[in-house]
Design a protein around this motif. Structure first.
Motif, short mmCIF file in Angstrom:
data_model
loop_
_atom_site.label_atom_id
_atom_site.label_comp_id
_atom_site.label_asym_id
_atom_site.label_seq_id
_atom_site.Cartn_x
_atom_site.Cartn_y
_atom_site.Cartn_z
N PRO A 87 0.84 -1.20 0.00
CA PRO A 87 0.00 0.00 0.00
C PRO A 87 0.87 1.25 0.00
O PRO A 87 1.92 1.27 0.65
CB PRO A 87 -0.77 -0.11 1.32
N GLY A 88 0.47 2.24 -0.76
CA GLY A 88 1.27 3.46 -0.79
C GLY A 88 0.47 4.63 -1.32
O GLY A 88 -0.55 4.43 -1.98
N PRO A 89 0.90 5.85 -1.00
CA PRO A 89 0.13 7.04 -1.37
C PRO A 89 0.14 7.34 -2.87
O PRO A 89 -0.56 8.26 -3.29
CB PRO A 89 0.82 8.16 -0.57
N ARG A 91 -1.18 5.39 -4.85
CA ARG A 91 -2.52 4.90 -5.21
C ARG A 91 -3.46 5.26 -4.07
O ARG A 91 -3.81 4.42 -3.24
CB ARG A 91 -2.50 3.38 -5.41
N ALA A 92 -3.85 6.53 -4.00
CA ALA A 92 -4.69 6.99 -2.90
C ALA A 92 -6.09 6.39 -3.01
O ALA A 92 -6.67 6.37 -4.08
CB ALA A 92 -4.77 8.51 -2.90
N VAL A 93 -6.59 5.89 -1.89
CA VAL A 93 -7.89 5.21 -1.90
C VAL A 93 -8.97 6.09 -1.25
O VAL A 93 -8.74 6.69 -0.21
CB VAL A 93 -7.82 3.88 -1.13
N PRO A 114 -2.13 13.70 5.83
CA PRO A 114 -1.48 12.77 4.90
C PRO A 114 -0.32 13.42 4.15
O PRO A 114 0.67 12.75 3.84
CB PRO A 114 -2.60 12.39 3.94
N THR A 118 3.54 12.16 4.39
CA THR A 118 4.29 11.71 3.23
C THR A 118 5.40 12.67 2.87
O THR A 118 5.85 12.73 1.73
CB THR A 118 3.36 11.49 2.01
N LEU A 165 -3.00 14.42 -2.30
CA LEU A 165 -1.78 13.62 -2.31
C LEU A 165 -1.14 13.57 -3.70
O LEU A 165 -0.03 13.10 -3.86
CB LEU A 165 -2.08 12.19 -1.84
N ARG B 178 -2.39 2.64 6.40
CA ARG B 178 -1.50 1.81 5.56
C ARG B 178 -1.39 2.41 4.16
O ARG B 178 -0.34 2.37 3.54
CB ARG B 178 -2.04 0.38 5.48
N ASN B 179 -2.51 2.94 3.67
CA ASN B 179 -2.51 3.55 2.34
C ASN B 179 -1.51 4.71 2.28
O ASN B 179 -0.89 4.97 1.25
CB ASN B 179 -3.92 4.04 2.01
N LEU B 180 -1.34 5.40 3.42
CA LEU B 180 -0.38 6.50 3.46
C LEU B 180 1.04 5.99 3.65
O LEU B 180 1.99 6.77 3.66
CB LEU B 180 -0.72 7.46 4.60
#
Ligand SMILES: Nc1ncnc2c1ncn2[C@@H]1O[C@H](COP(=O)(O)OP(=O)(O)OP(=O)(O)O)[C@@H](O)[C@H]1O
Ligand SMILES: [Mg+2]
Lengths: 271, 281
Positions: A87-89, A91-93, A114, A118, A165, B178-180
């Motif tokens: 998971p990573g920013p 690909r913001a959900v 956020p 980051t 983001l 977790r997404n961050l």
């Protein structure tokens, strides 16, 4: 808005996201419950791709796998050339749930945090947060806490947070799913406006034909679980031009596809 | 905007419209502080009046003025509560640390989780004061025994509540974290801990209340044994030498400290979890 032919022109080179023969499931009491049997599609930069399918067909599951929360049982998901998806920013959900905001942060802080987390500077974070809160029409509510917002406002904050983001791809899981028709239509319009301005790539989950057509450049139609991709349809003509012949044809196609699956077709909402 | 939204939050607290008593119109119009102040003064006045007029022996029921005098003197020379508060603070800090370690262990490992649930279900029903004889046996009649009992009394409620808090953190918020790409410490500090705050505060509240009752009771036992200082000792000593106003002053002190700490907890809650809508006011 880009014309279809231009879009197809953009589609040479490499896709941003490529999903190939992906199988996804959940382990329940020792055996694997397959949700997505075999999914394959691609998303090019700047595109808005809709994932459409009946309830329980594995749309959220697929989105979670792209976000990196879930490992494929089989097949390959590659994003920007990488295959080890954590998971990573980038690909913001935006989740389906209203409770995805931090209750202890104000609207502005929810969007700014956020950015800080980051690695952006304090000034940059607060400036950008302000800009995106404004973009989603919430400048009057920057200092409110989430519990003081309506459901639609909360979803707009979540969208602002994801957009701020500046992700390479925006992953949205039925963000308007539990809103009334009026609010939903307004937010769809706003989202179109914002994505046009920011030119962000979007993968958007929905079970509404209307939503898929209003927002999407392409629609990936999934069947029942364990699902496969039944069809990938181009949505042609500007989103505003709901009367064009080709557009009507696409809608009919989608209705037929979903009707074969025994899904309640929301055509009435559309008219 | 700020003031508008605050007004709205307050008006949703509603006790005025729902709990309205009929005929309370005139009395209810004064601010809360004034209403309670008037009641307290009236009670004190009645007390003093009874003592002055009925001719009761001051030995059995001293008047509020005598009690107030004893109270002020007791605080001034530090005999009244300073030892107790010090012991309590040390006990609270150690107890919180123990609870924190147990909780961390329970959150990260399955063994820890089982251990915590076993220990709490076995030991939580045992009142801390029942451990006192054992503590005296181990540590003697000294503050260490007191601290031990306090640590025992507050560890379980805090550990139970905090670990429940961590277990029930909204999974969507964890996914947002977790997404961050938040790392372990940031995730704990910026997401898990604030999300578990309502449970943490209520654990501390229960823990403090247990600890407070325990220390007063334990000190009374010490007082009977003629050892040590502190509130319980103060009360028992005063009873022994028939300084009845001091007995009353001791009891009043217990009540006042209890009220003060409750007020602090309420203020913290109002500023945090209630303000954030994570708990109803
Ligand atoms: N955590 C889980 N554990 C086990 N099975 C799950 C889990 N989450 C989903 N499933 C199963 O996977 C299948 C697909 O679920 P998913 O949530 O992806 O559907 P969906 O297409 O998003 O549906 P909806 O439109 O109702 O949101 C369902 O059959 C569901 O029962
Ligand atoms: Mg879903």
């Amino acid at each position: 808005m880009l014309d279809t032919r231009e879009k197809q022109g953009l589609r040479c080179g490499y896709p941003l996201l490529s999903v190939e023969n992906v199988k996804l499931g959940y382990r329940v009491n020792g055996h694997t419950n397959v949700a997505v049997g075999n999914a394959g599609f691609q998303v090019w930069p700047g595109e808005k791709v809709m994932l459409l399918g009946p309830s329980g067909c594995g749309k959220s599951t697929l989105l979670k796998a792209v976000a990196g929360f879930l490992e494929p049982e089989d097949g390959v998901i590659s994003f920007a050339g990488r295959q080890d998806l954590r998971p990573g920013p980038d690909r913001a959900v935006v989740f389906q749930e209203f409770d995805q905001l931090f209750p202890w942060r104000t609207v502005l802080e929810n969007v700014a945090y956020p950015l800080r987390a980051t690695g952006r500077s304090r000034d940059e974070a607060s400036e950008k947060a302000r800009r995106f809160v404004e973009l989603t029409g919430l400048s009057h509510a920057v200092d409110r806490y989430p519990h003081q917002l309506s459901g639609g406002m909360k979803q707009r904050v979540a969208i602002a947070r994801a957009l701020a983001l500046e992700p390479r791809m925006l992953l949205m899981d039925e963000p308007f799913g539990s809103l009334d028709a009026q609010t939903r239509a307004r937010l769809q319009k706003e989202l179109n406006e914002v994505t046009r301005r920011t030119e962000v790539t979007v993968l958007f989950v929905t079970h509404s034909i209307q939503e898929a057509l209003v927002l999407g450049d392409r629609v990936v139609v999934l069947g029942h679980a364990p699902s496969e991709v039944r069809e990938v349809l181009e949505v042609t003509g500007a989103a505003g031009d709901l009367d064009s012949k080709r557009f009507a044809w696409t809608r009919r196609q989608l209705c037929n596809l979903l009707a074969e699956d025994g899904e309640e077709v929301d055509d009435a909402v559309f008219e | 905007m700020q003031s508008l939204s605050r007004e709205r939050t307050e008006s949703t607290a509603l006790p005025d419209t729902i709990g309205k008593k009929s005929g309370g119109g005139y009395w209810g119009r004064f601010p809360t502080v004034a209403r309670y102040a008037v009641l307290v003064l009236a009670l004190l006045g009645a007390w003093q009046l009874y003592v002055s007029l009925s001719g009761t022996q001051a030995l059995i029921l001293p008047g509020p003025v005598d009690v107030a005098k004893a109270f002020v003197e007791g605080w001034a020379d530090g005999r009244l509560a300073s030892a107790t508060l010090k012991t309590l603070c040390i006990g609270m800090v150690i107890g919180m640390a123990v609870a924190l370690i147990l909780t961390a262990f329970a959150t990260w490992t399955k063994v820890g989780e089982d251990l915590l649930s076993l220990l709490t279900s076995m030991l939580n029903p045992v009142p801390a004061i029942a451990i006192l004889p054992l503590a005296i046996l181990w540590f003697g009649l000294n503050p260490t025994a007191l601290i031990f009992v306090i640590v025992y009394s507050i560890t379980w409620p805090i550990a139970i509540n905090v670990s429940t808090g961590f277990e029930t953190v909204n999974p969507t918020l964890v996914m947002v974290g977790r997404n961050l790409g938040l790392g372990g410490w940031r995730m704990a500090g910026d997401v898990l801990f604030p999300a578990a705050l309502p449970h943490t505060i209520s654990g501390l509240r229960t823990g403090w209340a247990f600890g407070w009752r325990t220390i007063v009771a334990a000190e009374l036992v010490f007082g009977v044994a003629g050892k040590g200082g502190g509130l319980g000792f103060f009360i028992n000593d005063a009873r022994y030498f028939l300084r009845i106003p001091e007995v009353f002053a001791g009891i009043v002190t217990i009540a006042l400290i209890g009220i003060l700490i409750e007020a602090i907890f309420n203020a913290v809650e109002r500023r945090t979890v209630i303000r954030w809508g994570m708990m109803n006011g």
